[in-house]
Write a protein that holds these residues in place. Structure first.
Motif, PDB file in Angstrom:
ATOM      1  N   VAL A 147       0.856  -1.184   0.000  1.00  0.00           N
ATOM      2  CA  VAL A 147       0.000   0.000   0.000  1.00  0.00           C
ATOM      3  C   VAL A 147       0.890   1.232   0.000  1.00  0.00           C
ATOM      4  N   TYR A 148       0.708   2.074  -1.023  1.00  0.00           N
ATOM      5  CA  TYR A 148       1.461   3.314  -1.167  1.00  0.00           C
ATOM      6  C   TYR A 148       0.453   4.463  -1.190  1.00  0.00           C
ATOM      7  N   GLY A 149       0.291   5.120  -0.063  1.00  0.00           N
ATOM      8  CA  GLY A 149      -0.667   6.212   0.039  1.00  0.00           C
ATOM      9  C   GLY A 149      -1.058   6.419   1.490  1.00  0.00           C
ATOM     10  N   ASP A 150      -1.809   7.465   1.731  1.00  0.00           N
ATOM     11  CA  ASP A 150      -2.238   7.787   3.083  1.00  0.00           C
ATOM     12  C   ASP A 150      -3.506   7.021   3.424  1.00  0.00           C
ATOM     13  N   ILE A 151      -3.631   6.682   4.700  1.00  0.00           N
ATOM     14  CA  ILE A 151      -4.800   5.931   5.135  1.00  0.00           C
ATOM     15  C   ILE A 151      -5.463   6.614   6.330  1.00  0.00           C
TER      16      ILE A 151
END
Length: 126
Positions: free
Chosen positions: A92-96
């Motif tokens: 997962v590459y991104g903000d959560i």
């Protein structure tokens, strides 16, 4: 460890929409039920239900759901009102933004995390 696999299997019994391994889709998907992605999706995916990204799933998308299980790759932001689970093969590459987060050994997460549920402070307990 064993509970994760069992949960993924039980969610698959209730899947309403499947994007298959040999399928790619660009655009916005809106749904009320559970969606499983084993193919490729680029865009946005919003559901009142759950999202399962299978091992072969590749997404460049913004995701918003109640629960999300990732075994494949997601590039984009994820917002989950309840639980986000990253299985050992997940990337997962991104903000959560999540209520609860589980990252299994071997999973890759690169981004910022915001927990939506806060524990009550000791002042609130008094």
């Amino acid at each position: 460890m064993f509970g994760s696999k069992k949960q993924a299997i039980s969610m698959s019994d209730q899947v309403g929409t499947i994007i298959g391994r040999d399928t790619s889709f660009k655009g916005c998907i809106n749904s009320q039920g559970t969606i499983r992605i084993d193919g490729q999706h680029e865009g946005e995916l919003i559901t009142a239900g759950d999202i399962v990204v299978g091992e072969s799933g590749r997404m460049q998308a913004q995701l918003k759901a109640c629960n999300v299980i990732v075994a494949g790759m997601v590039t984009g932001n994820i917002e989950v009102s309840d639980k986000l689970e990253l299985l050992p093969t997940a990337k997962v590459y991104g903000d959560i933004k999540v209520g609860t987060l589980t990252i299994n050994e071997g999973a890759v997460f690169r981004g910022a995390c915001q927990m939506l549920k806060e524990l009550p402070s000791s002042e609130d307990a008094e």
